[in-house]
Structure formats: C-alpha cells, structure tokens
Design an enzyme around this catalytic site. Structure first.
Site, PDB file in Angstrom:
ATOM      1  N   ARG A 167       0.838  -1.225   0.000  1.00 29.93           N
ATOM      2  CA  ARG A 167       0.000   0.000   0.000  1.00 29.93           C
ATOM      3  C   ARG A 167       0.864   1.264   0.000  1.00 29.93           C
ATOM      4  O   ARG A 167       0.519   2.275   0.624  1.00 29.93           O
ATOM      5  CB  ARG A 167      -0.941   0.032   1.211  1.00 29.93           C
ATOM      6  CG  ARG A 167      -1.840  -1.167   1.345  1.00 29.93           C
ATOM      7  CD  ARG A 167      -2.965  -1.190   0.319  1.00 29.93           C
ATOM      8  NE  ARG A 167      -3.917  -2.228   0.651  1.00 29.93           N
ATOM      9  CZ  ARG A 167      -3.856  -3.469   0.168  1.00 29.93           C
ATOM     10  NH1 ARG A 167      -2.903  -3.809  -0.691  1.00 29.93           N
ATOM     11  NH2 ARG A 167      -4.753  -4.358   0.515  1.00 29.93           N
ATOM     12  N   SER A 241     -10.781   0.113   3.577  1.00 32.21           N
ATOM     13  CA  SER A 241      -9.998  -0.100   4.807  1.00 32.21           C
ATOM     14  C   SER A 241      -9.451   1.233   5.286  1.00 32.21           C
ATOM     15  O   SER A 241      -8.750   1.913   4.538  1.00 32.21           O
ATOM     16  CB  SER A 241      -8.819  -1.031   4.537  1.00 32.21           C
ATOM     17  OG  SER A 241      -9.270  -2.220   3.960  1.00 32.21           O
ATOM     18  N   GLU A 337      -4.607   4.177   6.304  1.00 31.98           N
ATOM     19  CA  GLU A 337      -4.396   4.000   4.862  1.00 31.98           C
ATOM     20  C   GLU A 337      -5.042   5.157   4.101  1.00 31.98           C
ATOM     21  O   GLU A 337      -4.541   5.616   3.081  1.00 31.98           O
ATOM     22  CB  GLU A 337      -5.016   2.663   4.427  1.00 31.98           C
ATOM     23  CG  GLU A 337      -4.836   2.361   2.963  1.00 31.98           C
ATOM     24  CD  GLU A 337      -5.401   1.009   2.570  1.00 31.98           C
ATOM     25  OE1 GLU A 337      -4.979  -0.014   3.126  1.00 31.98           O
ATOM     26  OE2 GLU A 337      -6.279   0.988   1.682  1.00 31.98           O
TER      27      GLU A 337
HETATM   28  P1  FAD Z   1      -8.680   9.311  -4.664  1.00 33.62           P
HETATM   29  O1  FAD Z   1      -9.352   8.940  -3.386  1.00 33.62           O
HETATM   30  O2  FAD Z   1      -9.340  10.300  -5.538  1.00 33.62           O
HETATM   31  O3  FAD Z   1      -7.201   9.799  -4.342  1.00 33.62           O
HETATM   32  C1  FAD Z   1      -6.362   9.049  -3.489  1.00 33.62           C
HETATM   33  C2  FAD Z   1      -5.017   9.778  -3.367  1.00 33.62           C
HETATM   34  O4  FAD Z   1      -4.350   9.762  -4.623  1.00 33.62           O
HETATM   35  C3  FAD Z   1      -5.174  11.264  -3.017  1.00 33.62           C
HETATM   36  O5  FAD Z   1      -4.083  11.622  -2.195  1.00 33.62           O
HETATM   37  C4  FAD Z   1      -5.124  11.965  -4.352  1.00 33.62           C
HETATM   38  O6  FAD Z   1      -4.659  13.303  -4.244  1.00 33.62           O
HETATM   39  C5  FAD Z   1      -4.152  11.096  -5.121  1.00 33.62           C
HETATM   40  N1  FAD Z   1      -4.423  11.009  -6.567  1.00 33.62           N
HETATM   41  C6  FAD Z   1      -5.544  10.522  -7.159  1.00 33.62           C
HETATM   42  N2  FAD Z   1      -5.420  10.550  -8.492  1.00 33.62           N
HETATM   43  C7  FAD Z   1      -4.193  11.078  -8.757  1.00 33.62           C
HETATM   44  C8  FAD Z   1      -3.476  11.390  -9.959  1.00 33.62           C
HETATM   45  N3  FAD Z   1      -3.981  11.161 -11.171  1.00 33.62           N
HETATM   46  N4  FAD Z   1      -2.240  11.952  -9.846  1.00 33.62           N
HETATM   47  C9  FAD Z   1      -1.693  12.206  -8.641  1.00 33.62           C
HETATM   48  N5  FAD Z   1      -2.323  11.940  -7.474  1.00 33.62           N
HETATM   49  C10 FAD Z   1      -3.559  11.380  -7.532  1.00 33.62           C
HETATM   50  N6  FAD Z   1      -7.894  -0.121  -2.046  1.00 33.62           N
HETATM   51  C11 FAD Z   1      -7.118  -1.210  -2.246  1.00 33.62           C
HETATM   52  O7  FAD Z   1      -5.888  -1.077  -2.398  1.00 33.62           O
HETATM   53  N7  FAD Z   1      -7.653  -2.451  -2.290  1.00 33.62           N
HETATM   54  C12 FAD Z   1      -8.975  -2.671  -2.139  1.00 33.62           C
HETATM   55  O8  FAD Z   1      -9.415  -3.816  -2.203  1.00 33.62           O
HETATM   56  C13 FAD Z   1      -9.819  -1.557  -1.922  1.00 33.62           C
HETATM   57  N8  FAD Z   1     -11.143  -1.722  -1.726  1.00 33.62           N
HETATM   58  C14 FAD Z   1     -11.932  -0.637  -1.481  1.00 33.62           C
HETATM   59  C15 FAD Z   1     -13.301  -0.843  -1.262  1.00 33.62           C
HETATM   60  C16 FAD Z   1     -14.135   0.233  -1.020  1.00 33.62           C
HETATM   61  C17 FAD Z   1     -15.614  -0.009  -0.790  1.00 33.62           C
HETATM   62  C18 FAD Z   1     -13.604   1.547  -1.017  1.00 33.62           C
HETATM   63  C19 FAD Z   1     -14.508   2.723  -0.809  1.00 33.62           C
HETATM   64  C20 FAD Z   1     -12.250   1.762  -1.214  1.00 33.62           C
HETATM   65  C21 FAD Z   1     -11.400   0.657  -1.439  1.00 33.62           C
HETATM   66  N9  FAD Z   1     -10.017   0.822  -1.646  1.00 33.62           N
HETATM   67  C22 FAD Z   1      -9.223  -0.259  -1.882  1.00 33.62           C
HETATM   68  C23 FAD Z   1      -9.420   2.158  -1.569  1.00 33.62           C
HETATM   69  C24 FAD Z   1      -9.474   2.942  -2.920  1.00 33.62           C
HETATM   70  O9  FAD Z   1     -10.520   2.479  -3.723  1.00 33.62           O
HETATM   71  C25 FAD Z   1      -8.176   2.828  -3.713  1.00 33.62           C
HETATM   72  O10 FAD Z   1      -7.090   3.310  -2.956  1.00 33.62           O
HETATM   73  C26 FAD Z   1      -8.237   3.602  -5.040  1.00 33.62           C
HETATM   74  O11 FAD Z   1      -7.078   3.370  -5.794  1.00 33.62           O
HETATM   75  C27 FAD Z   1      -8.407   5.107  -4.849  1.00 33.62           C
HETATM   76  O12 FAD Z   1      -8.664   5.664  -6.127  1.00 33.62           O
HETATM   77  P2  FAD Z   1      -9.360   7.070  -6.302  1.00 33.62           P
HETATM   78  O13 FAD Z   1      -9.299   7.413  -7.753  1.00 33.62           O
HETATM   79  O14 FAD Z   1     -10.688   7.072  -5.677  1.00 33.62           O
HETATM   80  O15 FAD Z   1      -8.347   7.984  -5.487  1.00 33.62           O
HETATM   81  P1  NAP Z   2     -10.253 -10.870   4.602  1.00 29.96           P
HETATM   82  O1  NAP Z   2     -10.284 -11.791   3.441  1.00 29.96           O
HETATM   83  O2  NAP Z   2     -11.300 -10.976   5.668  1.00 29.96           O
HETATM   84  O3  NAP Z   2      -8.816 -10.968   5.302  1.00 29.96           O
HETATM   85  C1  NAP Z   2      -8.483 -10.143   6.419  1.00 29.96           C
HETATM   86  C2  NAP Z   2      -7.055  -9.697   6.275  1.00 29.96           C
HETATM   87  O4  NAP Z   2      -6.197 -10.822   6.364  1.00 29.96           O
HETATM   88  C3  NAP Z   2      -6.819  -9.026   4.952  1.00 29.96           C
HETATM   89  O5  NAP Z   2      -6.636  -7.685   5.208  1.00 29.96           O
HETATM   90  C4  NAP Z   2      -5.630  -9.741   4.339  1.00 29.96           C
HETATM   91  O6  NAP Z   2      -4.529  -8.900   4.112  1.00 29.96           O
HETATM   92  C5  NAP Z   2      -5.253 -10.816   5.305  1.00 29.96           C
HETATM   93  N1  NAP Z   2      -5.317 -12.115   4.585  1.00 29.96           N
HETATM   94  C6  NAP Z   2      -6.371 -12.955   4.487  1.00 29.96           C
HETATM   95  N2  NAP Z   2      -6.033 -14.068   3.790  1.00 29.96           N
HETATM   96  C7  NAP Z   2      -4.760 -13.914   3.423  1.00 29.96           C
HETATM   97  C8  NAP Z   2      -3.839 -14.700   2.685  1.00 29.96           C
HETATM   98  N3  NAP Z   2      -4.178 -15.909   2.186  1.00 29.96           N
HETATM   99  N4  NAP Z   2      -2.597 -14.231   2.470  1.00 29.96           N
HETATM  100  C9  NAP Z   2      -2.239 -13.029   2.964  1.00 29.96           C
HETATM  101  N5  NAP Z   2      -3.057 -12.236   3.673  1.00 29.96           N
HETATM  102  C10 NAP Z   2      -4.300 -12.670   3.917  1.00 29.96           C
HETATM  103  O7  NAP Z   2     -10.214  -9.342   4.099  1.00 29.96           O
HETATM  104  P2  NAP Z   2     -11.349  -8.423   3.504  1.00 29.96           P
HETATM  105  O8  NAP Z   2     -11.473  -7.237   4.352  1.00 29.96           O
HETATM  106  O9  NAP Z   2     -12.576  -9.199   3.158  1.00 29.96           O
HETATM  107  O10 NAP Z   2     -10.667  -7.957   2.145  1.00 29.96           O
HETATM  108  C11 NAP Z   2     -10.392  -8.867   1.119  1.00 29.96           C
HETATM  109  C12 NAP Z   2      -9.282  -8.313   0.244  1.00 29.96           C
HETATM  110  O11 NAP Z   2      -9.692  -7.063  -0.326  1.00 29.96           O
HETATM  111  C13 NAP Z   2      -7.994  -8.033   1.009  1.00 29.96           C
HETATM  112  O12 NAP Z   2      -6.905  -8.335   0.174  1.00 29.96           O
HETATM  113  C14 NAP Z   2      -8.054  -6.564   1.280  1.00 29.96           C
HETATM  114  O13 NAP Z   2      -6.764  -5.967   1.336  1.00 29.96           O
HETATM  115  C15 NAP Z   2      -8.827  -6.033   0.091  1.00 29.96           C
HETATM  116  N6  NAP Z   2      -9.594  -4.846   0.489  1.00 29.96           N
HETATM  117  C16 NAP Z   2      -8.924  -3.690   0.637  1.00 29.96           C
HETATM  118  C17 NAP Z   2      -9.589  -2.535   0.980  1.00 29.96           C
HETATM  119  C18 NAP Z   2      -8.857  -1.227   1.074  1.00 29.96           C
HETATM  120  O14 NAP Z   2      -9.500  -0.196   1.160  1.00 29.96           O
HETATM  121  N7  NAP Z   2      -7.565  -1.251   1.037  1.00 29.96           N
HETATM  122  C19 NAP Z   2     -10.958  -2.571   1.208  1.00 29.96           C
HETATM  123  C20 NAP Z   2     -11.603  -3.787   1.086  1.00 29.96           C
HETATM  124  C21 NAP Z   2     -10.921  -4.927   0.724  1.00 29.96           C
HETATM  125  P3  NAP Z   2      -4.365  -8.012   2.771  1.00 29.96           P
HETATM  126  O15 NAP Z   2      -5.212  -6.823   3.007  1.00 29.96           O
HETATM  127  O16 NAP Z   2      -2.909  -7.687   2.795  1.00 29.96           O
HETATM  128  O17 NAP Z   2      -4.770  -8.816   1.598  1.00 29.96           O
END
Ligand code: FAD
Ligand code: NAP
Length: 341
Positions: A167, A241, A337
């Site tokens: 991340r 998250s 995050e």
């Molecule tokens: P924004 O929220 O608009 O911006 C995020 C940051 O990036 C800000 O600091 C902004 O200034 C900067 N930024 C955006 N675009 C640019 C650009 N073109 N140039 C320079 N800077 C920029 N994330 C995960 O990693 N894994 C997941 O599974 C995941 N699941 C999610 C589920 C839900 C329901 C939600 C709401 C979010 C989730 N996220 C997840 C978080 C998010 O969706 C990601 O981080 C996504 O990449 C953010 O994209 P955005 O365009 O909305 O960014």
């Molecule tokens: P989950 O499957 O309930 O698992 C809980 C946590 O345990 C996750 O955060 C994941 O880490 C870790 N995990 C589970 N199984 C794993 C494996 N086999 N190997 C390594 N790590 C493991 O999680 P969840 O909330 O439903 O999300 C599912 C996936 O979507 C995850 O990968 C999560 O990162 C991603 N997600 C991200 C966001 C976001 O905003 N960043 C939001 C929703 C979902 P990791 O997170 O490192 O995978």
C-alpha cells in the site's frame, strides 16, 4: 478562455465516497495533458493549494478545501505493443479502475482480475499500489507517466522507480504531491496465471464446479465476495480499509500468539509478519460501534462508515480512539491507509 471548466465554491460531497459535505474554492475538470499544462500556466489558480482527485475513494475530508481541486478525467485505453506472452496497454489516469479491469477480461488479458470492483481511477492505482486477494497492481505496472507539477515536464517512472511496497509507492512518500499521474502502462498476460491461493476465493470458486477456471470466473467470484462483505459507498459512506495491516517483528508476534493463539498472522518475510488490522480492531470491541451518524462497519471492523451527514473530523477522532485502544491492548501502532485532507 481556459481549456477546462472552472467552478467556484463547489461541494465535494458527490466526489468522495465517504460522502463528507465539504466544499472547495475552485474545481476544475481535466481531460487531457494539454489542459493540465494550461492550468499550470494560470498564475492566479497556481497560487492556490492544489488537490488532485480521482474517484475520491481513499480520502477523508475534515474541512473545506481552500484551494483548487483538479478532477482527473483523462480517458482512453490504447494498445502499445504485443509479444508472445504479453499485451502492453496504456490507460488514461481518469479511466474508472473497475471498467479497465472489465475491458482486460473482455479482451482475455490476465493479471488484474483479482482487483475487480476496487473503486476509484486508474491514475490513483499506483499511488498506494492497490491490492486485494493476493494480487497487487505493481505486478502488472510497466510504467507510470506523470506531469511534474513544479516544472510542467512529462516524467516516466519505471516499475522499479515507483518504489512500490505494501500500500505504498514513491508517490505517497518522496514524491508526494509533486506529480499529476496522467496515464499508466500495464503489462498484461496472454497466458493466464491464476492466483487463487487466497482462501476465500478458492471456496467461492468451488460453488461453480462445472464452470472451467478463467479470469472471468475469478473476477465474478471476487465481485460476489466483495458485494457480500463490503459496504457499497453508494449506500453507506466509506473509503474501504481505514487502516493498513501492520507488519510486525516475528519475535513480537510470537509473544502475542502466546496470549492470543487465534490471532490471524501472515508471513511477509523471514522476520516480518502481517497481522490483520480488522481482527485487532474487532477484538478491541469496536466492530459495529456507532456514534450518532458514523461508526465502525458491522461486518468489517477495518471500515469506518458515515451513515449520513457525519463530520470528517469526528470520523478522524474515532480513528484516533481506535488506534489508542489497539495500542493499549496489543502494543501495535496502527497507521491510516486513507488520505486525510
Ligand atoms: P482518490 O481517493 O481520488 O485519491 C487518493 C489519493 O491519490 C489522493 O491523495 C489523491 O490526491 C491522489 N491522486 C488521485 N489521483 C491522482 C493522480 N492522477 N495523480 C496524482 N495523485 C492522484 N484499495 C485497495 O488497495 N484495495 C482494495 O481492495 C480496496 N477496496 C476498497 C473498497 C471500497 C468499498 C472503497 C470505498 C475503497 C477501497 N479501496 C481499496 C481504496 C481505494 O478504492 C483505492 O485506494 C483507489 O485506488 C483510490 O482511487 P481514487 O481514484 O478514488 O483515489
Ligand atoms: P479478509 O479476506 O477478511 O482478510 C483479512 C485480512 O487478512 C486481509 O486484510 C488480508 O490482508 C489478510 N489475509 C487474508 N487471507 C490472506 C492470505 N491468504 N494471504 C495473505 N493475507 C491474507 O479481508 P477483507 O477485508 O474481506 O478484504 C479482502 C481483500 O480485499 C484483502 O486483500 C483486502 O486488502 C482487500 N480490500 C482492501 C480494501 C482497502 O481499502 N484497502 C478494502 C476492502 C478490501 P491483505 O489486506 O494484505 O490482503
């Protein structure tokens, strides 16, 4: 006349998935590199603080933004080249991430099917090296193209130069706020390598024993899991998250496991272990916690939610309380995050 629309005193509520009702002084929509360069030449606007916005799905606004919000709407998907194993696609930073994933699946290109249904735009994907279900976007990024804000010059970052981590990327660290990401070049697989080691995906795939394994089947499974577990921001405001999963020294984890033998742990390297932040928060009693119109999601303790008209500062304060109580109980410091503005 500028080559982009300028709006004044605009509400950002529709532009952040938390649904926080703040406003910005100026809001401009950029749909080409040339328009962004035009903006950089506008001395009046350039005096103001700048915030680049994609889908607003990784942001918590805590106050009105007294400056210019630049909404990235640079679109377009272009095939650059192809060899026996890979296709190289260039996607505009303003493309919707999930639509790009679906485009790849329709064109039988593998590598990002596990990242289905992540909200936001292509341009933000490298920012925090988006990841889910055992895959990170760094595995398929070839290059990131940016415009350097201070000079207006085009910069190309190779995958290694992006310094991707869990991340993390250079754009969240040394190069923070210095670049506008205009496009990303992806290296996608023609010969698919399925990544189904993540337990819950394997389980979901077993529900369709007669359907052969494919990138489409994996994407469909990920979509079903996500829809069942995560709050849809269109219904409940959230930014996914709120905290990162901490990576902790193995020795510390070994001690904790003596007291909490059921704590889920995932090895990262020889000395580092990842702990699920959601588990720590849930086991400190926060899951489902509600305070007026905001709180901690009932099904996923890692997600903070706005049930309607919550103040971003109140959500930020709640995150401080969570960090403190997790630290008091486990001596593990959670970090956020979500980007706070
Ligand atoms: P924004 O929220 O608009 O911006 C995020 C940051 O990036 C800000 O600091 C902004 O200034 C900067 N930024 C955006 N675009 C640019 C650009 N073109 N140039 C320079 N800077 C920029 N994330 C995960 O990693 N894994 C997941 O599974 C995941 N699941 C999610 C589920 C839900 C329901 C939600 C709401 C979010 C989730 N996220 C997840 C978080 C998010 O969706 C990601 O981080 C996504 O990449 C953010 O994209 P955005 O365009 O909305 O960014
Ligand atoms: P989950 O499957 O309930 O698992 C809980 C946590 O345990 C996750 O955060 C994941 O880490 C870790 N995990 C589970 N199984 C794993 C494996 N086999 N190997 C390594 N790590 C493991 O999680 P969840 O909330 O439903 O999300 C599912 C996936 O979507 C995850 O990968 C999560 O990162 C991603 N997600 C991200 C966001 C976001 O905003 N960043 C939001 C929703 C979902 P990791 O997170 O490192 O995978």
């Amino acid at each position: 006349m500028s080559s982009y629309p300028i709006e004044k005193n605009k509400s950002l509520k529709p532009y952040n998935t938390f649904g926080i009702n703040v406003s910005c002084s100026y809001f401009i929509t950029i749909n080409s590199k040339e328009s962004f360069l035009d903006f950089l030449r506008d001395n009046k606007l350039r005096e103001q603080p700048l915030l680049i916005l994609g889908g607003g799905s990784n942001i918590l606004f805590t106050h009105n933004f007294d400056g210019v919000v630049v909404k990235n709407e640079i679109k377009g998907i272009e095939k650059l080249k192809e060899d026996n194993n890979h296709v190289y696609l260039k996607a505009g930073g303003g493309e919707v991430w999930h639509e790009f994933v679906l485009y790849c699946i329709q064109n039988n290109l593998g590598g990002i099917e596990n990242l289905s249904l992540i909200p936001g735009c292509v341009g933000a994907a490298p920012m925090q090296n988006i990841g889910a279900y055992g895959v990170e976007v760094k595995d398929v990024i070839e290059e990131v193209e940016t415009i350097e804000i201070s000079t207006g010059s085009i910069k190309i970052f190779s995958n290694a130069e992006c310094k991707f981590g869990y991340r993390e990327s250079i754009f969240k660290n040394e190069e923070k706020n210095k670049h506008f990401i205009t496009s990303v070049i992806f290296k996608l697989d023609k010969k698919h390598q399925f990544n189904i080691s993540y337990g819950i995906i394997e389980e979901e795939l077993k529900k369709e024993p007669n359907v052969p394994l494919s990138i489409k089947k994996i994407s469909d499974a990920v979509i079903r899991i996500r829809e069942s577990k995560l709050p849809n921001p269109k219904e409940i405001g959230n930014a996914g998250s709120f905290f990162k999963n901490p990576e902790v020294d193995k020795m510390v984890v070994d001690e904790l496991l003596k007291v909490y033998p059921h704590m889920p742990t995932y090895p990262v390297s020889e000395n580092k272990i990842k702990i699920a932040a959601g588990w720590l928060i849930e086991n400190t009693g926060w899951k489902g916690y509600t305070e007026g119109n905001f709180g901690v999601h009932k099904k996923q303790a890692l997600v903070l939610v706005n049930y309607g008209n919550a103040d971003g500062n109140a959500i930020l304060e709640l995150s401080d309380h969570i960090i403190k109580s997790v630290f008091d109980k486990y001596k593990i410091l959670l970090t956020r995050e979500v980007n706070i503005h």
